[in-house]
Design a protein around this motif. Structure first.
Motif, mmCIF file in Angstrom:
data_model
loop_
_atom_site.group_PDB
_atom_site.id
_atom_site.type_symbol
_atom_site.label_atom_id
_atom_site.label_comp_id
_atom_site.label_asym_id
_atom_site.label_seq_id
_atom_site.Cartn_x
_atom_site.Cartn_y
_atom_site.Cartn_z
ATOM 1 N N GLY A 153 0.815 -1.208 0.000
ATOM 2 C CA GLY A 153 0.000 0.000 0.000
ATOM 3 C C GLY A 153 0.844 1.251 0.000
ATOM 4 O O GLY A 153 2.034 1.225 -0.347
ATOM 5 N N VAL A 154 0.226 2.347 0.412
ATOM 6 C CA VAL A 154 0.880 3.656 0.486
ATOM 7 C C VAL A 154 0.622 4.230 1.873
ATOM 8 O O VAL A 154 -0.516 4.201 2.367
ATOM 9 N N LEU A 155 1.645 4.760 2.491
ATOM 10 C CA LEU A 155 1.541 5.275 3.853
ATOM 11 C C LEU A 155 0.883 6.653 3.882
ATOM 12 O O LEU A 155 1.197 7.525 3.079
ATOM 13 N N LEU A 163 9.639 6.167 7.648
ATOM 14 C CA LEU A 163 9.096 6.495 6.327
ATOM 15 C C LEU A 163 8.271 7.759 6.425
ATOM 16 O O LEU A 163 7.804 8.141 7.506
ATOM 17 N N ARG A 164 8.067 8.389 5.280
ATOM 18 C CA ARG A 164 7.213 9.559 5.206
ATOM 19 C C ARG A 164 5.914 9.206 4.512
ATOM 20 O O ARG A 164 5.841 8.263 3.716
ATOM 21 N N LEU A 206 4.526 0.855 0.736
ATOM 22 C CA LEU A 206 4.648 -0.148 1.786
ATOM 23 C C LEU A 206 4.555 -1.544 1.184
ATOM 24 O O LEU A 206 3.870 -1.757 0.179
ATOM 25 N N ALA A 207 5.218 -2.485 1.811
ATOM 26 C CA ALA A 207 5.112 -3.899 1.469
ATOM 27 C C ALA A 207 4.894 -4.663 2.767
ATOM 28 O O ALA A 207 5.136 -4.134 3.856
ATOM 29 N N PRO A 208 4.432 -5.897 2.693
ATOM 30 C CA PRO A 208 4.295 -6.683 3.921
ATOM 31 C C PRO A 208 5.630 -6.775 4.663
ATOM 32 O O PRO A 208 6.653 -7.115 4.076
#
Length: 285
Positions: free
Chosen positions: A52-54, A77-78, A83-85
């Protein structure tokens, strides 16, 4: 996204505080108070369990800080980053009672906002190579609009108006009350200042012609198919912004974008985005 401007803390601090008050109630975290010694400390991490995306890391951090200012949070992270598992988003250390007390509120915000960013990124990717920008709507969770629209930006989308006071958007019920598209636009022009844009929703090409003749700034082409949208773009010919809306998904967006519209407004990226699974876990050494 490196260009993503952070939200000022004063915009979300009251929202996070209210959520914590709802969770702690009158007696606080009775489970942690009963089970965990007051001097117990832990080192934990926020870890993604999905692709996904943070979005919302500072909102989540605020939840922990409000519970216990001693808690140390180190984001790795910003917002806007992929994102990955197994991706470690942030490290946390401090009193265990405080960490567990803030956990659910922090994860509620982080998962919800990252979910919005993630689906936004997916639909943005589906129209890559076209001129169309993906924008959100006012179909947001009451009280969370600023946060949810921020999450859309984190996912690479853009924002439509934030509220009723941003711009004039003449919809079908306004047209019905005014009597015609022409009359509704004329009334709007007579009422607002020169800095306020006027957009009009149309669902037929004859209404579009009427709106263009009245000098509207943007047209909302509602529930038109790709062929009709392409004809609408041809008629607009750069005289107004062309926005498409209505049952837009990553599957339908590419054909809509191919029509040449400037904007595609999507309600479900805020009102129906699934939560991204993020956990607060002991970090394996």
């Amino acid at each position: 996204m490196s260009s993503l401007a952070p939200l000022p803390a004063f915009l979300y601090e009251p929202i996070v505080r209210t959520a914590l008050m709802e969770d702690f109630g009158q007696a606080g975290d009775v489970t942690s108070a009963a089970v965990i010694p007051a001097d117990h400390v832990s080192e934990l991490a926020l870890i993604s369990r999905q692709v996904g995306v943070l979005a919302g890391i500072e909102v989540a951090a605020m939840a922990f800080r409000l519970v216990d200012p001693v808690i140390a949070i180190t984001p790795l992270l910003r917002d806007g980053e992929a994102l990955a598992p197994g991706t470690v988003i942030a490290r946390l250390s401090g009193p265990t009672r405080g960490l567990l007390g803030g956990e659910r509120t922090a994860l509620n915000f982080l998962g919800h906002l990252s979910g919005i960013a993630s689906v936004t990124a997916a639909i943005v990717a589906s129209v890559k190579g076209t001129r169309a920008a993906i924008v959100c709507t006012r179909k947001t969770t009451p009280g969370l609009r600023a946060l949810e629209k921020y999450a859309v930006r984190a996912g690479g989308g853009a924002n439509h108006r934030f509220g009723l006071d941003d711009a004039v958007l003449i919809k079908d019920n306004h047209v019905a009350a005014a009597g015609s598209v022409t009359e509704a636009i004329a009334r709007a022009k007579a009422h607002v200042g020169h800095m306020v844009k006027i957009e009009c929703e149309v669902d037929r090409l004859d209404q579009l012609d009427e709106a263009l003749a009245a000098g509207v700034d943007a047209v909302l082409l509602d529930n038109m198919g790709p062929a009709q949208l392409a004809e609408a773009v041809r008629r607009i010919d750069g005289r107004a912004l062309a926005e498409a809306s209505g049952r837009v998904t990553p599957d339908t967006a590419p054909a809509i974008a191919a029509s040449g519209v400037d904007l595609i407004s999507v309600g479900w990226i805020t009102h129906s985005a699934p939560v991204l699974d993020i956990g607060l876990d002991v970090l394996e050494s």
